[in-house]
Design an enzyme around this catalytic site. Structure first.
Site, PDB file in Angstrom:
ATOM      1  N   HIS A  78       0.795  -1.164   0.116  1.00 21.65           N
ATOM      2  CA  HIS A  78       0.053   0.066  -0.032  1.00 21.65           C
ATOM      3  C   HIS A  78       1.033   1.388   0.018  1.00 21.65           C
ATOM      4  CE1 HIS A  78      -3.245  -2.852   1.373  1.00 21.65           C
ATOM      5  NE2 HIS A  78      -4.210  -1.882   0.852  1.00 21.65           N
ATOM      6  N   LYS A 129      -0.738   5.076   4.562  1.00 30.12           N
ATOM      7  CA  LYS A 129      -1.646   4.216   5.413  1.00 30.12           C
ATOM      8  C   LYS A 129      -1.004   3.883   6.742  1.00 30.12           C
ATOM      9  CE  LYS A 129      -3.817  -0.478   4.834  1.00 30.12           C
ATOM     10  NZ  LYS A 129      -5.210   0.242   5.142  1.00 30.12           N
TER      11      LYS A 129
HETATM   12  N1  LIG Z   1     -12.722  -1.108   3.125  1.00 38.68           N
HETATM   13  C1  LIG Z   1     -11.820  -0.476   1.982  1.00 38.68           C
HETATM   14  O1  LIG Z   1     -12.440  -0.970   0.984  1.00 38.68           O
HETATM   15  C2  LIG Z   1     -11.296   0.393   2.181  1.00 38.68           C
HETATM   16  C3  LIG Z   1     -10.822   0.935   3.745  1.00 38.68           C
HETATM   17  N2  LIG Z   1      -9.881   1.876   3.799  1.00 38.68           N
HETATM   18  C4  LIG Z   1      -9.732   2.176   5.107  1.00 38.68           C
HETATM   19  O2  LIG Z   1     -10.484   3.491   5.198  1.00 38.68           O
HETATM   20  C5  LIG Z   1      -9.894   4.365   6.160  1.00 38.68           C
HETATM   21  C6  LIG Z   1      -9.595   5.895   5.608  1.00 38.68           C
HETATM   22  O3  LIG Z   1      -8.731   5.595   4.450  1.00 38.68           O
HETATM   23  P1  LIG Z   1      -8.094   7.068   3.525  1.00 38.68           P
HETATM   24  O4  LIG Z   1      -9.309   7.711   3.221  1.00 38.68           O
HETATM   25  O5  LIG Z   1      -7.197   6.541   2.771  1.00 38.68           O
HETATM   26  O6  LIG Z   1      -7.519   7.730   4.911  1.00 38.68           O
HETATM   27  P2  LIG Z   1      -7.225   9.427   4.935  1.00 38.68           P
HETATM   28  O7  LIG Z   1      -6.493   9.522   6.106  1.00 38.68           O
HETATM   29  O8  LIG Z   1      -6.994  10.075   3.641  1.00 38.68           O
HETATM   30  O9  LIG Z   1      -8.874  10.044   5.403  1.00 38.68           O
HETATM   31  C7  LIG Z   1      -9.582   9.865   6.734  1.00 38.68           C
HETATM   32  C8  LIG Z   1     -10.174  11.055   7.293  1.00 38.68           C
HETATM   33  O10 LIG Z   1     -10.728  10.689   8.223  1.00 38.68           O
HETATM   34  C9  LIG Z   1     -10.275  11.849   9.144  1.00 38.68           C
HETATM   35  N3  LIG Z   1     -10.632  11.512  10.490  1.00 38.68           N
HETATM   36  C10 LIG Z   1      -9.536  11.019  11.435  1.00 38.68           C
HETATM   37  N4  LIG Z   1     -10.077  11.265  12.663  1.00 38.68           N
HETATM   38  C11 LIG Z   1     -11.341  11.360  12.569  1.00 38.68           C
HETATM   39  C12 LIG Z   1     -12.411  11.489  13.651  1.00 38.68           C
HETATM   40  N5  LIG Z   1     -12.204  11.128  14.788  1.00 38.68           N
HETATM   41  N6  LIG Z   1     -13.594  11.834  13.050  1.00 38.68           N
HETATM   42  C13 LIG Z   1     -13.774  12.236  11.948  1.00 38.68           C
HETATM   43  N7  LIG Z   1     -12.988  12.100  10.980  1.00 38.68           N
HETATM   44  C14 LIG Z   1     -11.707  11.743  11.273  1.00 38.68           C
HETATM   45  C15 LIG Z   1      -9.016  12.143   8.894  1.00 38.68           C
HETATM   46  O11 LIG Z   1      -8.756  13.449   9.193  1.00 38.68           O
HETATM   47  P3  LIG Z   1      -6.934  13.910   9.595  1.00 38.68           P
HETATM   48  O12 LIG Z   1      -6.298  13.600   8.214  1.00 38.68           O
HETATM   49  O13 LIG Z   1      -6.853  15.188   9.866  1.00 38.68           O
HETATM   50  O14 LIG Z   1      -6.625  12.786  10.416  1.00 38.68           O
HETATM   51  C16 LIG Z   1      -8.807  12.345   7.168  1.00 38.68           C
HETATM   52  O15 LIG Z   1      -9.655  13.188   6.644  1.00 38.68           O
HETATM   53  C17 LIG Z   1      -8.475   3.666   6.513  1.00 38.68           C
HETATM   54  O16 LIG Z   1      -8.752   2.889   7.846  1.00 38.68           O
HETATM   55  C18 LIG Z   1      -8.341   2.618   5.445  1.00 38.68           C
HETATM   56  O17 LIG Z   1      -7.611   1.606   5.889  1.00 38.68           O
HETATM   57  C19 LIG Z   1      -9.475   2.659   2.709  1.00 38.68           C
HETATM   58  C20 LIG Z   1      -9.715   2.106   1.413  1.00 38.68           C
HETATM   59  C21 LIG Z   1     -10.513   1.026   1.293  1.00 38.68           C
HETATM   60  O1  LIG Z   2      -5.716   2.195   3.327  1.00 37.07           O
HETATM   61  C1  LIG Z   2      -6.166   1.843   2.169  1.00 37.07           C
HETATM   62  O2  LIG Z   2      -5.835   2.633   1.201  1.00 37.07           O
HETATM   63  C2  LIG Z   2      -6.813   0.669   1.977  1.00 37.07           C
HETATM   64  N1  LIG Z   2      -7.127  -0.323   2.953  1.00 37.07           N
HETATM   65  C3  LIG Z   2      -7.773  -1.330   2.822  1.00 37.07           C
HETATM   66  C4  LIG Z   2      -7.116  -2.283   3.877  1.00 37.07           C
HETATM   67  O3  LIG Z   2      -6.498  -2.149   4.960  1.00 37.07           O
HETATM   68  O4  LIG Z   2      -7.351  -3.521   3.386  1.00 37.07           O
HETATM   69  C5  LIG Z   2      -8.319  -1.594   1.719  1.00 37.07           C
HETATM   70  C6  LIG Z   2      -7.389  -1.565   0.497  1.00 37.07           C
HETATM   71  O5  LIG Z   2      -6.550  -2.325   0.261  1.00 37.07           O
HETATM   72  C7  LIG Z   2      -7.127  -0.010   0.586  1.00 37.07           C
END
Ligand SMILES: NC(=O)C1=CN([C@@H]2O[C@H](COP(=O)(O)OP(=O)(O)OC[C@H]3O[C@@H](n4cnc5c(N)ncnc54)[C@H](OP(=O)(O)O)[C@@H]3O)[C@@H](O)[C@H]2O)C=CC1
Ligand SMILES: O=C(O)C1=N[C@H](C(=O)O)C[C@H](O)C1
Length: 252
Positions: free
Chosen positions: A143, A147
């Site tokens: 990744h 992450k």
């Molecule tokens: N299930 C799936 O298919 C996938 C899951 N994911 C997961 O999703 C999550 C987010 O990924 P991603 O978008 O890349 O991460 P990012 O860090 O880019 O986005 C997360 C956002 O949530 C905010 N945030 C942090 N803490 C809080 C809080 N307490 N309340 C509200 N908002 C908050 C962050 O703010 P700040 O940056 O200021 O901390 C940021 O704006 C990760 O756990 C990732 O592993 C990602 C892709 C696919």
């Molecule tokens: O953080 C990400 O970007 C992603 N998170 C998910 C995971 O932890 O499996 C899914 C995806 O691979 C992208």
């Protein structure tokens, strides 16, 4: 029309979903939740779900593991379903998610892509044939450098899928650096690579004597997760409380 509250709206996934939903005539983001209001959005943004007074059908969550407890508590107060996509949850949080699903519908999936949900099934069939033939199983995930959690939620979900077939016999091995002994037969190695802008790669390796079979999924854009999450939100709207996953949404 499915009215969505986007939890983590200013993050990478929150912004990808915002773009995808704009093109979707059957869905709308009515509000966003994020701790830092740093982006210009076409919808109102609140720091917490407790402050949000906008009517909605469902929450899509891609935020941070530390935010999940208050998300669950506030969603129960508002009786709102959650598509829970954040990874890196603790065992305690996973238990809480299951308990909360007695009160509200929760669809939890570590990976919203069609390909990974297909792979979760394929590896089950593979291990049922290959483990009795003494194949070793290893998972490698890669990744981007932003992450936070490792290994990925998807790598753990793939391992759990394999281990379910094996009645939980595998022991997950995350780090071999301090070991000075051979690989055990019931070890399942999980390795994480972090770098650059890699969207997400998962390899499941079945290594036998003189032959290796590898399953690999590559996500080329975050849109694959976003599309799955929006489909899940539409599916969850108006459902009974319960614990759902992507196999309820996509036919595989
Ligand atoms: N299930 C799936 O298919 C996938 C899951 N994911 C997961 O999703 C999550 C987010 O990924 P991603 O978008 O890349 O991460 P990012 O860090 O880019 O986005 C997360 C956002 O949530 C905010 N945030 C942090 N803490 C809080 C809080 N307490 N309340 C509200 N908002 C908050 C962050 O703010 P700040 O940056 O200021 O901390 C940021 O704006 C990760 O756990 C990732 O592993 C990602 C892709 C696919
Ligand atoms: O953080 C990400 O970007 C992603 N998170 C998910 C995971 O932890 O499996 C899914 C995806 O691979 C992208």
């Amino acid at each position: 029309m499915t009215r969505i509250i986007m939890h983590g709206c200013n993050g990478a996934m929150g912004q990808t979903i915002t773009r995808i939903v704009k093109e979707d005539a059957e869905a709308e983001i009515v509000a966003g939740i994020d701790i830092h209001n740093t982006m210009e959005n076409e919808y109102p943004v609140f720091q917490s779900l407790s402050q949000c007074d906008i009517e909605a059908d469902v929450i899509i969550d891609f935020a941070a593991a530390v935010a999940v407890d208050s998300l669950l508590d506030n969603a129960i107060v508002k009786r709102l379903p959650i598509v829970l996509c954040t990874t890196g949850l603790t065992e305690e949080q996973l238990k809480k998610v299951k308990q909360c699903s007695n009160l509200i519908p929760i669809l939890k999936s570590a990976n919203m892509s069609l390909g990974i949900n297909m792979l979760l099934k394929l590896v089950k069939e593979a291990v049922s044939v290959l483990a009795p033939a003494d194949f070793d199983v290893e998972i490698v995930e890669k990744h981007h450098n932003q992450k936070k959690d490792a290994p990925s939620g998807t790598a753990l979900a793939l391992a759990d899928s394999i281990n379910e077939v094996m009645d939980g016999q595998y022991e997950y091995m995350f780090d071999r650096s301090t070991r000075n002994e051979k690989r055990g037969k019931k070890e399942l190695g999980i390795s994480a690579v972090r770098g650059g802008t890699i969207v997400g790669e998962h390899e499941v390796i079945f290594a036998g004597t003189d032959e290796v079979i590898e399953f690999k999924h590559t996500a080329y854009s975050k849109a694959v997760f976003a599309k799955g999450a929006v489909a899940a939100a539409k599916f969850l709207k108006g459902r009974r409380p319960g614990f759902y996953d992507m196999s309820d949404v996509v036919r595989i």
